[in-house]
Design an enzyme around this catalytic site. Sequence first.
Site, PDB file in Angstrom:
ATOM      1  N   ARG A  46      -0.782   4.271  -8.534  1.00 33.96           N
ATOM      2  CA  ARG A  46      -1.024   2.868  -8.130  1.00 33.96           C
ATOM      3  C   ARG A  46       0.189   2.039  -8.510  1.00 33.96           C
ATOM      4  O   ARG A  46       0.640   1.191  -7.759  1.00 33.96           O
ATOM      5  CB  ARG A  46      -2.300   2.312  -8.785  1.00 33.96           C
ATOM      6  CG  ARG A  46      -2.435   0.803  -8.607  1.00 33.96           C
ATOM      7  CD  ARG A  46      -3.841   0.248  -8.860  1.00 33.96           C
ATOM      8  NE  ARG A  46      -4.556   0.863  -9.947  1.00 33.96           N
ATOM      9  CZ  ARG A  46      -4.260   0.673 -11.256  1.00 33.96           C
ATOM     10  NH1 ARG A  46      -3.284  -0.127 -11.615  1.00 33.96           N
ATOM     11  NH2 ARG A  46      -4.969   1.278 -12.188  1.00 33.96           N
ATOM     12  N   TYR A  98      -3.260 -14.271  13.683  1.00 33.17           N
ATOM     13  CA  TYR A  98      -4.190 -13.137  13.776  1.00 33.17           C
ATOM     14  C   TYR A  98      -5.553 -13.542  13.204  1.00 33.17           C
ATOM     15  O   TYR A  98      -5.621 -14.132  12.116  1.00 33.17           O
ATOM     16  CB  TYR A  98      -3.602 -11.936  13.023  1.00 33.17           C
ATOM     17  CG  TYR A  98      -4.578 -10.800  12.896  1.00 33.17           C
ATOM     18  CD1 TYR A  98      -5.195 -10.254  14.018  1.00 33.17           C
ATOM     19  CD2 TYR A  98      -4.911 -10.285  11.651  1.00 33.17           C
ATOM     20  CE1 TYR A  98      -6.117  -9.224  13.902  1.00 33.17           C
ATOM     21  CE2 TYR A  98      -5.822  -9.245  11.524  1.00 33.17           C
ATOM     22  CZ  TYR A  98      -6.428  -8.728  12.658  1.00 33.17           C
ATOM     23  OH  TYR A  98      -7.343  -7.717  12.535  1.00 33.17           O
ATOM     24  N   ASP A 170       5.102 -14.109   8.640  1.00 32.49           N
ATOM     25  CA  ASP A 170       4.539 -12.857   9.158  1.00 32.49           C
ATOM     26  C   ASP A 170       5.430 -12.428  10.330  1.00 32.49           C
ATOM     27  O   ASP A 170       5.426 -13.049  11.391  1.00 32.49           O
ATOM     28  CB  ASP A 170       3.089 -13.108   9.599  1.00 32.49           C
ATOM     29  CG  ASP A 170       2.401 -11.839  10.100  1.00 32.49           C
ATOM     30  OD1 ASP A 170       3.109 -10.917  10.542  1.00 32.49           O
ATOM     31  OD2 ASP A 170       1.156 -11.796  10.069  1.00 32.49           O
ATOM     32  N   LYS A 195       1.820  -1.793  12.816  1.00 31.83           N
ATOM     33  CA  LYS A 195       2.245  -2.091  14.184  1.00 31.83           C
ATOM     34  C   LYS A 195       3.621  -1.483  14.488  1.00 31.83           C
ATOM     35  O   LYS A 195       3.764  -0.280  14.470  1.00 31.83           O
ATOM     36  CB  LYS A 195       2.199  -3.610  14.383  1.00 31.83           C
ATOM     37  CG  LYS A 195       0.887  -4.267  13.924  1.00 31.83           C
ATOM     38  CD  LYS A 195      -0.283  -3.710  14.692  1.00 31.83           C
ATOM     39  CE  LYS A 195      -1.632  -4.333  14.435  1.00 31.83           C
ATOM     40  NZ  LYS A 195      -2.100  -4.527  13.080  1.00 31.83           N
TER      41      LYS A 195
HETATM   42  O1  P1T Z   1      -4.483  -4.746  10.481  1.00 29.71           O
HETATM   43  P1  P1T Z   1      -3.612  -4.981   9.277  1.00 29.71           P
HETATM   44  O2  P1T Z   1      -2.597  -3.931   9.067  1.00 29.71           O
HETATM   45  O3  P1T Z   1      -4.393  -5.324   8.055  1.00 29.71           O
HETATM   46  O4  P1T Z   1      -2.714  -6.282   9.616  1.00 29.71           O
HETATM   47  C1  P1T Z   1      -3.243  -7.568   9.802  1.00 29.71           C
HETATM   48  C2  P1T Z   1      -2.333  -8.371  10.716  1.00 29.71           C
HETATM   49  C3  P1T Z   1      -1.497  -9.316  10.163  1.00 29.71           C
HETATM   50  N1  P1T Z   1      -0.644 -10.045  10.922  1.00 29.71           N
HETATM   51  C4  P1T Z   1      -0.590  -9.884  12.254  1.00 29.71           C
HETATM   52  C5  P1T Z   1       0.343 -10.723  13.071  1.00 29.71           C
HETATM   53  C6  P1T Z   1      -1.412  -8.941  12.883  1.00 29.71           C
HETATM   54  O5  P1T Z   1      -1.329  -8.801  14.207  1.00 29.71           O
HETATM   55  C7  P1T Z   1      -2.318  -8.175  12.092  1.00 29.71           C
HETATM   56  C8  P1T Z   1      -3.256  -7.187  12.692  1.00 29.71           C
HETATM   57  N2  P1T Z   1      -3.467  -7.379  14.068  1.00 29.71           N
HETATM   58  C9  P1T Z   1      -4.278  -6.635  14.872  1.00 29.71           C
HETATM   59  C10 P1T Z   1      -5.024  -5.611  14.441  1.00 29.71           C
HETATM   60  C11 P1T Z   1      -4.304  -7.049  16.277  1.00 29.71           C
HETATM   61  O6  P1T Z   1      -4.749  -6.285  17.155  1.00 29.71           O
HETATM   62  O7  P1T Z   1      -3.842  -8.175  16.558  1.00 29.71           O
END
Ligand code: P1T
Length: 379
Positions: A46, A98, A170, A195
């Site tokens: 961790r 998001y 972000d 992503k």
């Molecule tokens: O899904 P995660 O890895 O926890 O990420 C969250 C997140 C944060 N910021 C942005 C701009 C994002 O697009 C996302 C996650 N988005 C999707 C799952 C989506 O389909 O838009």
Amino acid sequence: MKFNTKTIHGGQQHDPAYGSVMPPIYQTSTYAQSTPGGHKGFEYSRSGNPTRSALENSLASIENGNYGLAFGSGLAAIDAVIKLLEPGDEVVSTNDLYGGTYRLFSSIFKKFGIKFHFIGMENASNIENYINDKTKLIWVETPTNPMMNVIDIKATSEIAKKHQVLLAVDNTFATPYLQQPLDLGADIVMHSATKYLGGHSDLVMGALIVKDKDLADRLYFIQNASGAVCGPQDSFLALRGIKTLHIRMQRHCENGKAVAHFLANHPKIENVYWPGFETHPNHDIAKAQMKDFGGMVSFTTKGNNYEEAIKIVENLKVFTLAESLGGVESLAGHPASMTHASIPKEEREKTGVVDSLIRLSVGIEDEEDLIADLKQAIG
Ligand code: P1T
């Protein structure tokens, strides 16, 4: 070192044990100690793991930061940033973002006494209207998910510095291939590495990158104390994904441009949201802070009909109807019922997330096949 070289070599060294070119997957929770505290830099996974460290060094390098931190998801990374704050503190946040980020802010952290102002930032000067002596953080997503608004990072960072508040960006949609927020004055860059950084829709992961040591130490403390780290296998996959980020992004941008233009010329389409159009309200800012315009495109159909939008996403064959974005394969989503369903209808419609809005993550397939697919699905 320039960007394309950094994606492959930045922060990396060959494994000292056998010279393996890729870091081994250190699938271990703990590390032998010769005497209490006598270890080789790692004591518990961790707190730190060599495969995760290799990834964190790569993340720092590609974002022009000094420190990278990898988390179990994008939301876990955002969660760590907000944990820098205290009850009573205030955050000024992008209003189009998001849905999961909105949910984390408004349903979890609001309970702990943190106040969020969700505002339009297309004109950066609007941010100052919401800053007071309790403001500690400006949260920016650019381009925004799903409306593709563009926010001026440099102008926002000047406001943040003037008021001595942190600026977090972000950078999930743009990636460091297109824009490097730390160079534009941001304090923290955040990614859903799920992503484009991972790039193959095979992992869930988050990342933070900073320049400042004190800030890195505070975030590391939270990462270790809260414990939302990613595992070594996923760290390996993300590291492998990053090595092709630049060539994938190049093709995402080319295909995104072709799809955006196809949609803009289609008689059944009302609006197309893509920062590469000269008519995009912040096209000039996008041109100045981004290298190209990315692979995300959103659009609405004429008449704003919910059933028609659903039919289009169901009809697609090369595009897969799915949550998420940024993988090599093209995906389509219906934000109002999928990624942004956690935002109340009234709120999301204010930012343009209407019932006919469709969001495309344009992949790296052949452009002709993607356009033929959209043509048959839209009819
Ligand atoms: O899904 P995660 O890895 O926890 O990420 C969250 C997140 C944060 N910021 C942005 C701009 C994002 O697009 C996302 C996650 N988005 C999707 C799952 C989506 O389909 O838009």
